[in-house]
Design an enzyme around this catalytic site. Structure first.
Site, PDB file in Angstrom:
ATOM      1  N   GLY A  76      86.301  22.378  16.830  1.00  0.00           N
ATOM      2  CA  GLY A  76      85.600  23.836  16.182  1.00  0.00           C
ATOM      3  C   GLY A  76      86.546  25.007  16.439  1.00  0.00           C
ATOM      4  O   GLY A  76      87.586  24.770  17.107  1.00  0.00           O
TER       5      GLY A  76
ATOM      6  N   GLN B  42      88.621  33.565  16.825  1.00  0.00           N
ATOM      7  CA  GLN B  42      89.501  33.084  17.410  1.00  0.00           C
ATOM      8  C   GLN B  42      91.085  33.016  16.556  1.00  0.00           C
ATOM      9  O   GLN B  42      92.162  32.907  17.125  1.00  0.00           O
ATOM     10  CB  GLN B  42      89.227  31.515  17.522  1.00  0.00           C
TER      11      GLN B  42
ATOM     12  N   CYS C 170      88.927  25.125  25.204  1.00  0.00           N
ATOM     13  CA  CYS C 170      88.861  26.008  24.274  1.00  0.00           C
ATOM     14  C   CYS C 170      90.426  26.138  23.819  1.00  0.00           C
ATOM     15  O   CYS C 170      91.248  26.670  24.702  1.00  0.00           O
ATOM     16  CB  CYS C 170      88.318  27.279  24.921  1.00  0.00           C
ATOM     17  N   LEU C 171      90.580  26.342  22.353  1.00  0.00           N
ATOM     18  CA  LEU C 171      91.705  26.748  21.813  1.00  0.00           C
ATOM     19  C   LEU C 171      92.099  28.124  22.057  1.00  0.00           C
ATOM     20  O   LEU C 171      93.399  28.391  22.030  1.00  0.00           O
ATOM     21  CB  LEU C 171      91.775  26.421  20.486  1.00  0.00           C
TER      22      LEU C 171
ATOM     23  N   HIS D 238      79.287  26.214  22.075  1.00  0.00           N
ATOM     24  CA  HIS D 238      80.564  27.060  22.209  1.00  0.00           C
ATOM     25  C   HIS D 238      81.184  27.596  21.028  1.00  0.00           C
ATOM     26  O   HIS D 238      81.543  28.789  21.464  1.00  0.00           O
ATOM     27  CB  HIS D 238      81.712  25.616  22.325  1.00  0.00           C
ATOM     28  N   GLU D 239      81.105  27.436  19.901  1.00  0.00           N
ATOM     29  CA  GLU D 239      81.477  28.071  18.750  1.00  0.00           C
ATOM     30  C   GLU D 239      80.777  29.484  18.482  1.00  0.00           C
ATOM     31  O   GLU D 239      81.029  30.533  18.094  1.00  0.00           O
ATOM     32  CB  GLU D 239      81.781  27.423  17.332  1.00  0.00           C
TER      33      GLU D 239
ATOM     34  N   HIS E 205      81.585  32.189  20.560  1.00  0.00           N
ATOM     35  CA  HIS E 205      82.693  33.069  20.214  1.00  0.00           C
ATOM     36  C   HIS E 205      82.273  34.309  19.435  1.00  0.00           C
ATOM     37  O   HIS E 205      82.723  35.335  19.455  1.00  0.00           O
ATOM     38  CB  HIS E 205      83.576  32.105  19.483  1.00  0.00           C
TER      39      HIS E 205
END
Length: 188
Positions: A46, A51, A99-100, A141-142, A145
Protein backbone atom coordinates in the site's frame (compact mmCIF):
# COMPACT_ATOMS: atom_id res chain seq x y z
CA UNK A 1 5.39 6.41 -15.19
CA UNK A 2 7.99 7.16 -12.56
CA UNK A 3 9.16 5.86 -9.21
CA UNK A 4 8.66 8.63 -6.65
CA UNK A 5 10.73 9.32 -3.51
CA UNK A 6 9.03 8.03 -0.35
CA UNK A 7 9.02 10.44 2.57
CA UNK A 8 10.44 9.21 5.89
CA UNK A 9 8.87 9.89 9.29
CA UNK A 10 9.41 13.48 10.37
CA UNK A 11 8.42 15.03 7.06
CA UNK A 12 5.50 17.39 7.80
CA UNK A 13 3.32 15.97 5.00
CA UNK A 14 3.25 12.64 6.89
CA UNK A 15 2.05 14.19 10.12
CA UNK A 16 -0.86 16.35 8.96
CA UNK A 17 -4.33 15.45 7.66
CA UNK A 18 -4.55 15.26 3.87
CA UNK A 19 -7.03 17.28 1.82
CA UNK A 20 -9.86 15.74 -0.24
CA UNK A 21 -9.23 15.10 -3.91
CA UNK A 22 -11.29 17.57 -5.94
CA UNK A 23 -9.81 17.23 -9.44
CA UNK A 24 -10.34 13.92 -11.27
CA UNK A 25 -8.07 14.59 -14.22
CA UNK A 26 -5.03 13.30 -16.10
CA UNK A 27 -2.72 14.63 -13.38
CA UNK A 28 -4.50 12.42 -10.84
CA UNK A 29 -4.25 9.41 -13.16
CA UNK A 30 -0.52 10.01 -13.64
CA UNK A 31 -0.02 10.35 -9.88
CA UNK A 32 -1.83 7.06 -9.27
CA UNK A 33 0.20 5.28 -11.98
CA UNK A 34 3.40 6.61 -10.38
CA UNK A 35 2.19 5.53 -6.94
CA UNK A 36 1.56 1.96 -8.18
CA UNK A 37 5.02 1.87 -9.76
CA UNK A 38 6.59 3.20 -6.55
CA UNK A 39 4.68 0.75 -4.33
CA UNK A 40 5.68 -2.19 -6.54
CA UNK A 41 9.34 -1.10 -6.66
CA UNK A 42 9.59 -0.65 -2.90
CA UNK A 43 8.08 -3.38 -2.62
CA UNK A 44 5.00 -2.63 -0.56
CA UNK A 45 1.33 -3.54 -0.30
CA UNK A 46 0.00 0.00 0.00
CA UNK A 47 1.05 3.59 -0.51
CA UNK A 48 -0.76 6.79 0.44
CA UNK A 49 -0.48 10.19 -1.23
CA UNK A 50 1.29 11.82 1.73
CA UNK A 51 4.02 9.17 1.58
CA UNK A 52 5.08 10.56 -1.81
CA UNK A 53 4.70 14.17 -0.69
CA UNK A 54 1.17 14.68 -2.04
CA UNK A 55 -1.20 15.81 0.75
CA UNK A 56 -4.33 14.34 -0.83
CA UNK A 57 -6.78 11.70 0.47
CA UNK A 58 -5.94 8.75 -1.74
CA UNK A 59 -4.06 5.49 -1.52
CA UNK A 60 -3.18 2.54 -3.72
CA UNK A 61 -2.99 -1.07 -2.62
CA UNK A 62 -1.83 -4.36 -4.05
CA UNK A 63 -1.76 -7.65 -2.16
CA UNK A 64 -2.12 -11.29 -3.14
CA UNK A 65 -3.94 -13.44 -0.59
CA UNK A 66 -3.32 -17.09 0.32
CA UNK A 67 -5.69 -18.19 -2.47
CA UNK A 68 -3.59 -16.27 -5.07
CA UNK A 69 -6.32 -13.66 -5.50
CA UNK A 70 -4.88 -10.23 -6.29
CA UNK A 71 -6.51 -7.32 -4.45
CA UNK A 72 -5.32 -4.19 -6.26
CA UNK A 73 -6.86 -0.78 -6.58
CA UNK A 74 -7.03 2.87 -5.68
CA UNK A 75 -9.20 4.49 -3.02
CA UNK A 76 -9.91 8.21 -3.44
CA UNK A 77 -11.49 10.20 -0.59
CA UNK A 78 -12.06 7.03 1.44
CA UNK A 79 -14.19 6.48 4.50
CA UNK A 80 -13.31 3.48 6.65
CA UNK A 81 -15.75 1.66 8.91
CA UNK A 82 -13.81 -0.36 11.46
CA UNK A 83 -15.08 -3.30 13.49
CA UNK A 84 -14.16 -3.45 17.18
CA UNK A 85 -10.54 -4.34 17.82
CA UNK A 86 -9.79 -7.63 19.56
CA UNK A 87 -8.26 -7.91 22.99
CA UNK A 88 -5.54 -10.11 24.40
CA UNK A 89 -1.83 -10.40 23.99
CA UNK A 90 -0.25 -9.26 20.72
CA UNK A 91 1.07 -11.95 18.42
CA UNK A 92 4.44 -10.45 17.52
CA UNK A 93 4.61 -12.37 14.22
CA UNK A 94 1.01 -12.47 13.01
CA UNK A 95 0.35 -8.82 13.91
CA UNK A 96 3.70 -7.39 12.75
CA UNK A 97 3.40 -4.40 10.48
CA UNK A 98 5.85 -2.34 8.49
CA UNK A 99 5.75 1.01 6.73
CA UNK A 100 7.59 2.42 3.73
CA UNK A 101 7.86 5.71 5.66
CA UNK A 102 9.57 3.91 8.57
CA UNK A 103 11.63 1.67 6.28
CA UNK A 104 13.14 -1.66 7.13
CA UNK A 105 11.38 -2.10 10.48
CA UNK A 106 8.41 -4.16 11.68
CA UNK A 107 6.54 -3.95 14.97
CA UNK A 108 3.35 -5.65 16.17
CA UNK A 109 0.19 -3.58 16.25
CA UNK A 110 -3.35 -4.64 17.05
CA UNK A 111 -5.76 -3.78 14.26
CA UNK A 112 -9.43 -4.56 13.70
CA UNK A 113 -10.03 -7.86 11.92
CA UNK A 114 -12.75 -6.46 9.60
CA UNK A 115 -13.42 -3.15 7.85
CA UNK A 116 -15.63 -1.66 5.19
CA UNK A 117 -13.90 0.72 2.79
CA UNK A 118 -16.09 3.25 0.98
CA UNK A 119 -14.34 5.41 -1.60
CA UNK A 120 -14.46 6.56 -5.20
CA UNK A 121 -12.30 5.45 -8.11
CA UNK A 122 -10.41 7.61 -10.60
CA UNK A 123 -13.65 8.41 -12.41
CA UNK A 124 -15.37 9.51 -9.20
CA UNK A 125 -17.52 6.35 -9.14
CA UNK A 126 -18.32 5.17 -5.60
CA UNK A 127 -17.45 1.63 -4.50
CA UNK A 128 -17.37 -0.42 -1.33
CA UNK A 129 -15.05 -3.25 -0.25
CA UNK A 130 -15.59 -5.45 2.79
CA UNK A 131 -12.19 -6.69 3.95
CA UNK A 132 -10.92 -9.07 6.59
CA UNK A 133 -7.47 -10.04 7.84
CA UNK A 134 -4.47 -8.58 6.03
CA UNK A 135 -6.49 -6.59 3.52
CA UNK A 136 -8.34 -4.97 6.43
CA UNK A 137 -4.94 -4.22 8.01
CA UNK A 138 -3.68 -2.64 4.77
CA UNK A 139 -6.75 -0.41 4.53
CA UNK A 140 -6.42 0.72 8.17
CA UNK A 141 -2.71 1.42 7.74
CA UNK A 142 -3.14 3.48 4.57
CA UNK A 143 -6.21 5.30 5.90
CA UNK A 144 -4.17 6.34 8.96
CA UNK A 145 -1.66 8.02 6.63
CA UNK A 146 -4.47 10.24 5.32
CA UNK A 147 -5.06 11.49 8.87
CA UNK A 148 -1.34 12.14 9.51
CA UNK A 149 -0.82 9.01 11.62
CA UNK A 150 1.98 6.47 11.12
CA UNK A 151 1.61 2.99 12.54
CA UNK A 152 4.53 3.64 14.91
CA UNK A 153 2.42 6.41 16.47
CA UNK A 154 -0.04 3.69 17.56
CA UNK A 155 2.49 1.27 19.08
CA UNK A 156 2.28 0.28 22.72
CA UNK A 157 5.18 -0.26 25.14
CA UNK A 158 7.76 -1.79 24.68
CA UNK A 159 7.41 -1.51 20.90
CA UNK A 160 6.90 2.28 20.93
CA UNK A 161 10.17 2.64 22.83
CA UNK A 162 11.98 0.37 20.35
CA UNK A 163 10.61 2.39 17.42
CA UNK A 164 11.83 5.64 18.99
CA UNK A 165 15.30 4.11 19.35
CA UNK A 166 15.32 3.09 15.68
CA UNK A 167 14.20 6.59 14.69
CA UNK A 168 16.96 8.20 16.74
CA UNK A 169 19.62 5.75 15.49
CA UNK A 170 18.70 6.53 11.86
CA UNK A 171 18.45 10.29 12.47
CA UNK A 172 14.84 10.24 11.29
CA UNK A 173 12.09 12.49 12.62
CA UNK A 174 13.19 15.61 10.77
CA UNK A 175 11.75 17.23 7.62
CA UNK A 176 13.11 16.47 4.18
CA UNK A 177 14.18 12.83 4.43
CA UNK A 178 13.15 10.36 1.74
CA UNK A 179 14.33 7.26 -0.08
CA UNK A 180 13.91 6.14 -3.67
CA UNK A 181 12.87 2.51 -4.33
CA UNK A 182 15.19 0.82 -6.77
CA UNK A 183 18.03 3.21 -6.02
CA UNK A 184 18.44 3.44 -2.26
CA UNK A 185 19.29 0.24 -0.40
CA UNK A 186 17.49 -0.10 2.88
CA UNK A 187 17.78 -3.10 5.18
CA UNK A 188 14.45 -4.92 5.15
Amino acid sequence: MAVLPIRITGDPVLHAPAAPVTEFDDALRTLVDDMFETMDAAPGVGLAGPQVGVPLRLFVFGWTDDDDVLHRGVAVNPVLWISPTGIGELDEDAEAEGCLSFPGERFPLRRAESVILEAVDLDGTPFEIRADGWLARIFQHEFDHLDGVLYVDRLSHPFAKAAKKVQKKNSWGVPGLSWLPGRDHLDD
